[in-house]
Write a protein that holds these residues in place. Structure first.
Motif, PDB file in Angstrom:
ATOM      1  N   VAL A 208     -17.877   6.411  16.998  1.00 48.06           N
ATOM      2  CA  VAL A 208     -18.180   7.788  16.615  1.00 48.06           C
ATOM      3  C   VAL A 208     -19.677   7.849  16.329  1.00 48.06           C
ATOM      4  CG1 VAL A 208     -17.746   9.651  14.976  1.00 48.06           C
ATOM      5  CG2 VAL A 208     -15.876   8.148  15.692  1.00 48.06           C
ATOM      6  N   VAL A 209     -20.344   8.797  17.002  1.00 43.09           N
ATOM      7  CA  VAL A 209     -21.801   8.867  17.033  1.00 43.09           C
ATOM      8  C   VAL A 209     -22.285  10.161  16.372  1.00 43.09           C
ATOM      9  CG1 VAL A 209     -23.779   8.883  18.594  1.00 43.09           C
ATOM     10  CG2 VAL A 209     -21.740   7.587  19.204  1.00 43.09           C
ATOM     11  N   PRO A 210     -23.360  10.104  15.543  1.00 44.22           N
ATOM     12  CA  PRO A 210     -23.889  11.317  14.913  1.00 44.22           C
ATOM     13  C   PRO A 210     -24.867  12.053  15.843  1.00 44.22           C
ATOM     14  CG  PRO A 210     -25.076   9.424  14.072  1.00 44.22           C
ATOM     15  CD  PRO A 210     -24.013   8.902  15.021  1.00 44.22           C
ATOM     16  N   GLY A 211     -24.346  12.875  16.736  1.00 45.45           N
ATOM     17  CA  GLY A 211     -25.197  13.655  17.637  1.00 45.45           C
ATOM     18  C   GLY A 211     -25.854  14.806  16.903  1.00 45.45           C
ATOM     19  N   VAL A 212     -26.962  15.327  17.449  1.00 45.60           N
ATOM     20  CA  VAL A 212     -27.650  16.446  16.793  1.00 45.60           C
ATOM     21  C   VAL A 212     -26.797  17.707  16.786  1.00 45.60           C
ATOM     22  CG1 VAL A 212     -30.009  15.639  17.163  1.00 45.60           C
ATOM     23  CG2 VAL A 212     -28.917  17.039  18.902  1.00 45.60           C
ATOM     24  N   GLU A 213     -25.857  17.828  17.696  1.00 47.40           N
ATOM     25  CA  GLU A 213     -24.979  18.996  17.737  1.00 47.40           C
ATOM     26  C   GLU A 213     -23.619  18.720  17.089  1.00 47.40           C
ATOM     27  OE1 GLU A 213     -24.795  20.709  21.628  1.00 47.40           O
ATOM     28  OE2 GLU A 213     -26.967  20.688  21.825  1.00 47.40           O
TER      29      GLU A 213
END
Length: 89
Positions: free
Chosen positions: A24-29
């Motif tokens: 699980v990745v913290p994307g800007v969106e």
């Protein structure tokens, strides 16, 4: 179940490389999960935590990041980030 090749790269070293179940990745969106078979995506990361699941249902490993770039294809996820410190859940 197919595994996802996960590579975590900083300017100094390759910090992690190997098969995992999900990341699980913290994307800007917003946060997004990556499994094997994911559609190709290129995303900018915001500061936060990557959650790495080695196996289905397993506790996740927390890896703090200060931002970066994620490249996803159907077989792999590569994250390019600055120098980071590892933290476990």
């Amino acid at each position: 179940m197919a595994k996802l090749q996960f590579d975590l790269v900083t300017p100094v070293a390759l910090l992690r490389s190997g098969p995992v179940h999900m990341v699980v990745v913290p994307g800007v969106e917003g946060d997004f999960g990556v499994l094997a078979g994911h559609a190709p995506v290129l995303s900018v990361l915001r500061p936060g935590e990557i959650h790495v699941y080695a196996e289905p249902g397993a506790e996740f490993e927390r890896i703090p990041v200060d931002g970066g770039l994620a490249e996803v294809n159907e077989r792999s996820l590569t994250i390019l980030t600055g120098d980071i410190e590892r933290a476990n859940s």
